[in-house]
Design a protein around this motif. Structure first.
Motif, short mmCIF file in Angstrom:
data_model
loop_
_atom_site.label_atom_id
_atom_site.label_comp_id
_atom_site.label_asym_id
_atom_site.label_seq_id
_atom_site.Cartn_x
_atom_site.Cartn_y
_atom_site.Cartn_z
N PRO A 107 0.80 -1.22 0.00
CA PRO A 107 0.00 0.00 0.00
C PRO A 107 0.84 1.27 0.00
O PRO A 107 0.38 2.32 -0.48
N ALA A 108 2.06 1.19 0.51
CA ALA A 108 2.93 2.37 0.52
C ALA A 108 3.23 2.84 -0.90
O ALA A 108 3.38 4.04 -1.14
N ASP A 109 3.30 1.92 -1.84
CA ASP A 109 3.54 2.30 -3.23
C ASP A 109 2.35 3.07 -3.79
O ASP A 109 2.51 4.03 -4.55
N ALA A 110 1.15 2.63 -3.41
CA ALA A 110 -0.05 3.32 -3.87
C ALA A 110 -0.11 4.74 -3.31
O ALA A 110 -0.46 5.69 -4.01
N LEU A 111 0.28 4.90 -2.04
CA LEU A 111 0.24 6.22 -1.41
C LEU A 111 1.35 7.11 -1.94
O LEU A 111 1.21 8.33 -1.98
N ALA A 112 2.45 6.51 -2.38
CA ALA A 112 3.51 7.31 -3.00
C ALA A 112 3.04 7.85 -4.34
O ALA A 112 3.39 8.98 -4.72
N ALA A 113 2.25 7.07 -5.04
CA ALA A 113 1.71 7.53 -6.32
C ALA A 113 0.67 8.61 -6.12
O ALA A 113 0.62 9.60 -6.87
N TYR A 114 -0.15 8.44 -5.11
CA TYR A 114 -1.23 9.40 -4.83
C TYR A 114 -1.22 9.77 -3.35
O TYR A 114 -2.00 9.23 -2.54
N PRO A 115 -0.34 10.68 -2.94
CA PRO A 115 -0.28 11.07 -1.52
C PRO A 115 -1.59 11.69 -1.05
O PRO A 115 -1.84 11.75 0.17
N GLU A 116 -2.43 12.14 -1.97
CA GLU A 116 -3.73 12.71 -1.58
C GLU A 116 -4.59 11.70 -0.82
O GLU A 116 -5.47 12.08 -0.04
N LEU A 117 -4.33 10.42 -1.05
CA LEU A 117 -5.14 9.39 -0.38
C LEU A 117 -4.76 9.22 1.09
O LEU A 117 -5.54 8.64 1.85
N SER A 118 -3.60 9.70 1.49
CA SER A 118 -3.13 9.49 2.87
C SER A 118 -4.08 10.06 3.90
O SER A 118 -4.31 9.47 4.97
N ARG A 119 -4.68 11.21 3.58
CA ARG A 119 -5.59 11.84 4.56
C ARG A 119 -7.00 11.23 4.50
O ARG A 119 -7.88 11.62 5.27
N LEU A 120 -7.20 10.29 3.58
CA LEU A 120 -8.53 9.71 3.39
C LEU A 120 -8.59 8.25 3.82
O LEU A 120 -9.60 7.58 3.58
N LEU A 121 -7.55 7.75 4.47
CA LEU A 121 -7.45 6.31 4.75
C LEU A 121 -8.62 5.77 5.55
O LEU A 121 -9.05 4.62 5.36
N ASP A 122 -9.17 6.57 6.46
CA ASP A 122 -10.27 6.09 7.30
C ASP A 122 -11.65 6.32 6.66
O ASP A 122 -12.65 5.86 7.21
N ARG A 123 -11.68 6.99 5.54
CA ARG A 123 -12.96 7.28 4.88
C ARG A 123 -13.46 6.07 4.10
O ARG A 123 -12.69 5.33 3.49
N ALA A 124 -14.78 5.87 4.09
CA ALA A 124 -15.36 4.83 3.23
C ALA A 124 -15.19 5.24 1.78
O ALA A 124 -15.39 6.41 1.42
N ALA A 125 -14.80 4.30 0.95
CA ALA A 125 -14.54 4.62 -0.44
C ALA A 125 -15.77 5.18 -1.14
O ALA A 125 -15.66 5.98 -2.07
N GLY A 126 -16.95 4.78 -0.66
CA GLY A 126 -18.19 5.28 -1.27
C GLY A 126 -18.45 6.75 -1.03
O GLY A 126 -19.31 7.33 -1.70
N THR A 127 -17.74 7.36 -0.09
CA THR A 127 -17.94 8.79 0.19
C THR A 127 -16.94 9.67 -0.56
O THR A 127 -17.00 10.89 -0.44
N LEU A 128 -16.05 9.07 -1.32
CA LEU A 128 -15.03 9.85 -2.03
C LEU A 128 -15.63 10.52 -3.27
O LEU A 128 -16.65 10.08 -3.80
N SER A 129 -14.97 11.56 -3.73
CA SER A 129 -15.35 12.18 -4.99
C SER A 129 -14.99 11.26 -6.15
O SER A 129 -14.25 10.28 -5.98
N GLY A 130 -15.49 11.57 -7.33
CA GLY A 130 -15.18 10.73 -8.48
C GLY A 130 -13.70 10.65 -8.77
O GLY A 130 -13.16 9.56 -9.05
N GLY A 131 -13.00 11.79 -8.69
CA GLY A 131 -11.57 11.78 -8.93
C GLY A 131 -10.80 11.00 -7.88
O GLY A 131 -9.83 10.30 -8.20
#
Length: 218
Positions: A107-131
């Motif tokens: 998962p660290a590789d995924a977060l390196a690609a998209y650091p924006e996801l780091s602050r969203l780790l506890d959020r349900a994926a269904g509540t995310l924006s389309g992007g």
């Protein structure tokens, strides 16, 4: 350049409608291939036939010369094929962290690609924006790249800067990992590497096949 996977004379019918009209579609290894065309052109259907989630009405799918037409999708995945669909690409009831944990790779590789996801780790994926959902979906493919990586509408809903980064990251899979990367897009993205191939689809048939530079000069 060697062909990794290909469609040979593939037709696909949904009830009375034929979505693909006997197309030949070679996908080379270590190369980015773009399937472009309007909605309904057959881009998504072609990806699904390559992935094994839609069976062809006629024709064959060959993987390194071997006929895999009847090979189910889960077996293709075990052999190194990764499909990121345009919809339902994440588990909406699970958190971002749980989605990443279910993907192969670190998962660290995924977060390196998209650091924006780091602050969203506890959020349900269904509540995310389309992007944000697209970042999560594509990051799973980036964290454990396969031999064949198929991505439908990779940058849907992303900001221009994140979209450009996404195309660079996907191109990097072809360059550094030798993957056959296939992107289904409504138009050819800018900034893809030299040698990118384009197949222009129109109403289920191939209207153009060649390098991206040739396509943009048309």
């Amino acid at each position: 350049m060697s062909v990794e996977i290909e469609l040979c004379g593939v037709r696909v019918r949904y009830g009375p409608l034929e979505a693909l009209h006997g197309i030949d579609l070679p996908v080379p290894s270590a190369t980015v291939t773009v399937l472009t065309g309007r909605n309904g052109a057959g881009r998504t259907t072609a990806l699904r036939v390559l992935a094994g989630t839609v069976p062809p009405t006629a024709g064959r799918t060959l993987w390194r010369g071997a006929d895999v037409t009847r090979m189910p999708a889960h077996e293709r995945a075990r052999r190194g094929l990764c499909l990121v669909p345009d919809r339902r690409a994440v588990f909406t009831s699970l958190s971002v962290a749980e989605n990443l944990e279910l993907a192969p790779g670190d998962p660290a590789d995924a977060l390196a690609a998209y650091p924006e996801l780091s602050r969203l780790l506890d959020r349900a994926a269904g509540t995310l924006s389309g992007g944000e959902r697209r970042m999560l979906a594509v990051s799973r493919a980036l964290s454990a790249p396969g031999r064949v990586v198929l991505v439908d509408e990779p940058v849907l809903g992303m900001s221009p800067g994140v979209a450009a980064r996404t195309h660079r990251l996907l191109a990097g899979l072809a360059r550094s990992a030798g993957a056959a990367v296939v992107l289904a897009e409504q138009r050819v993205p800018s900034g893809l590497p030299p040698g990118t191939l384009v197949h222009g689809l129109r109403r289920g048939s191939l209207a153009f096949s060649g390098e991206a530079a040739e396509f943009t000069r048309r």
